[in-house]
Design a protein around this motif. Structure first.
Motif, mmCIF file in Angstrom:
data_model
loop_
_atom_site.group_PDB
_atom_site.id
_atom_site.type_symbol
_atom_site.label_atom_id
_atom_site.label_comp_id
_atom_site.label_asym_id
_atom_site.label_seq_id
_atom_site.Cartn_x
_atom_site.Cartn_y
_atom_site.Cartn_z
ATOM 1 N N PRO A 143 0.808 -1.230 0.000
ATOM 2 C CA PRO A 143 0.000 0.000 0.000
ATOM 3 C C PRO A 143 0.840 1.280 0.000
ATOM 4 N N GLU A 144 1.923 1.311 0.766
ATOM 5 C CA GLU A 144 2.755 2.519 0.783
ATOM 6 C C GLU A 144 3.308 2.799 -0.608
ATOM 7 N N LYS A 145 3.801 1.784 -1.279
ATOM 8 C CA LYS A 145 4.353 1.977 -2.631
ATOM 9 C C LYS A 145 3.272 2.432 -3.601
ATOM 10 N N ARG A 146 2.071 1.891 -3.463
ATOM 11 C CA ARG A 146 0.970 2.274 -4.357
ATOM 12 C C ARG A 146 0.599 3.741 -4.173
ATOM 13 N N LEU A 147 0.490 4.180 -2.922
ATOM 14 C CA LEU A 147 0.099 5.569 -2.660
ATOM 15 C C LEU A 147 1.182 6.543 -3.098
ATOM 16 N N LYS A 148 2.422 6.218 -2.796
ATOM 17 C CA LYS A 148 3.518 7.108 -3.177
ATOM 18 C C LYS A 148 3.667 7.151 -4.702
ATOM 19 N N HIS A 149 3.523 6.001 -5.343
ATOM 20 C CA HIS A 149 3.568 5.927 -6.813
ATOM 21 C C HIS A 149 2.467 6.802 -7.415
ATOM 22 N N LEU A 150 1.299 6.776 -6.801
ATOM 23 C CA LEU A 150 0.181 7.592 -7.266
ATOM 24 C C LEU A 150 0.529 9.081 -7.204
ATOM 25 N N LEU A 151 1.068 9.517 -6.073
ATOM 26 C CA LEU A 151 1.439 10.930 -5.938
ATOM 27 C C LEU A 151 2.527 11.320 -6.939
ATOM 28 N N LYS A 152 3.568 10.515 -7.026
ATOM 29 C CA LYS A 152 4.654 10.833 -7.966
ATOM 30 C C LYS A 152 4.133 10.889 -9.398
ATOM 31 N N GLY A 153 3.321 9.924 -9.746
ATOM 32 C CA GLY A 153 2.819 9.855 -11.118
ATOM 33 C C GLY A 153 1.909 11.005 -11.480
#
Length: 196
Positions: free
Chosen positions: A79-89
């Motif tokens: 989940p942390e990687k998914r949320l951070k990936h979302l923000l970066k993207g």
């Protein structure tokens, strides 16, 4: 002569909106940019207002499509990687689409009076779709005991506030500085959510 399409008119209007804002973007300026006479715009759009509402709807649709694509492209990851990936993207997308981002922000923050109700309605509709996507990630995070059990509305509201704050910073910083700021605040944000 190039055949005039709705898309040509919308692109010209978007360019002018980004440069001059709503009040200074006239149908005659749009027509000049496209290479037609102003009355010809009425063959495609009922009014200046209808044109701008359609542009806003398109921008919101594109923003949501990008969010959805970022979320689904990272399914199965932590989940942390998914949320951070979302923000970066989403930040990267908006950095690389400055005109669209500027117009979207202008219309969200300073909508012309005639558009306020429609903008609010469309925004709430898209936000609800975003909530459903985020709910899945936060549910997984709580089920995996990665994030403390807490109200889903609180988790989603905190993420929206983080995303909105970063979105505003787009207009002050380039991509490198913006991504550096994301790294700085991410640890504080994530530590506030986690169980340990």
């Amino acid at each position: 002569m190039i055949a005039v399409t709705r898309q040509n008119i919308k692109q010209a209007a978007l360019n002018l909106l980004a440069a001059h804002g709503y009040e200074k973007t006239t149908l005659s300026a749009i027509a000049k940019e496209v290479g037609i006479k102003a009355p010809s715009i009425y063959s495609f759009f009922e009014s200046k207002e209808a044109l701008f509402v359609e542009i806003y709807r398109d921008l919101l649709d594109e923003h949501f499509m990008q969010l959805k694509q970022l979320i689904t492209s990272n399914e199965g990851k932590a989940p942390e990687k998914r949320l951070k990936h979302l923000l970066k993207g989403i930040l990267s997308y908006h950095v690389h689409h400055p005109k669209e981002s500027r117009v979207l922000l202008q219309l969200l923050l300073f909508p012309p009076e005639f558009m306020q109700d429609e903008i609010e309605r469309l925004f709430i509709e898209k936000e609800e779709m975003q909530r459903k996507l985020l709910m899945e990630i936060f549910t997984d995070a709580m089920n995996e005991n990665v994030v403390r059990k807490q109200a889903m509305d609180d988790l989603i509201a905190s993420f929206f506030c983080l995303m909105d704050g970063l979105f505003l910073e787009l207009f002050y910083y380039g991509e490198d500085v913006l991504m550096g700021k994301l790294e700085q605040i991410w640890q504080v944000y994530w530590t506030g959510l986690t169980t340990s």
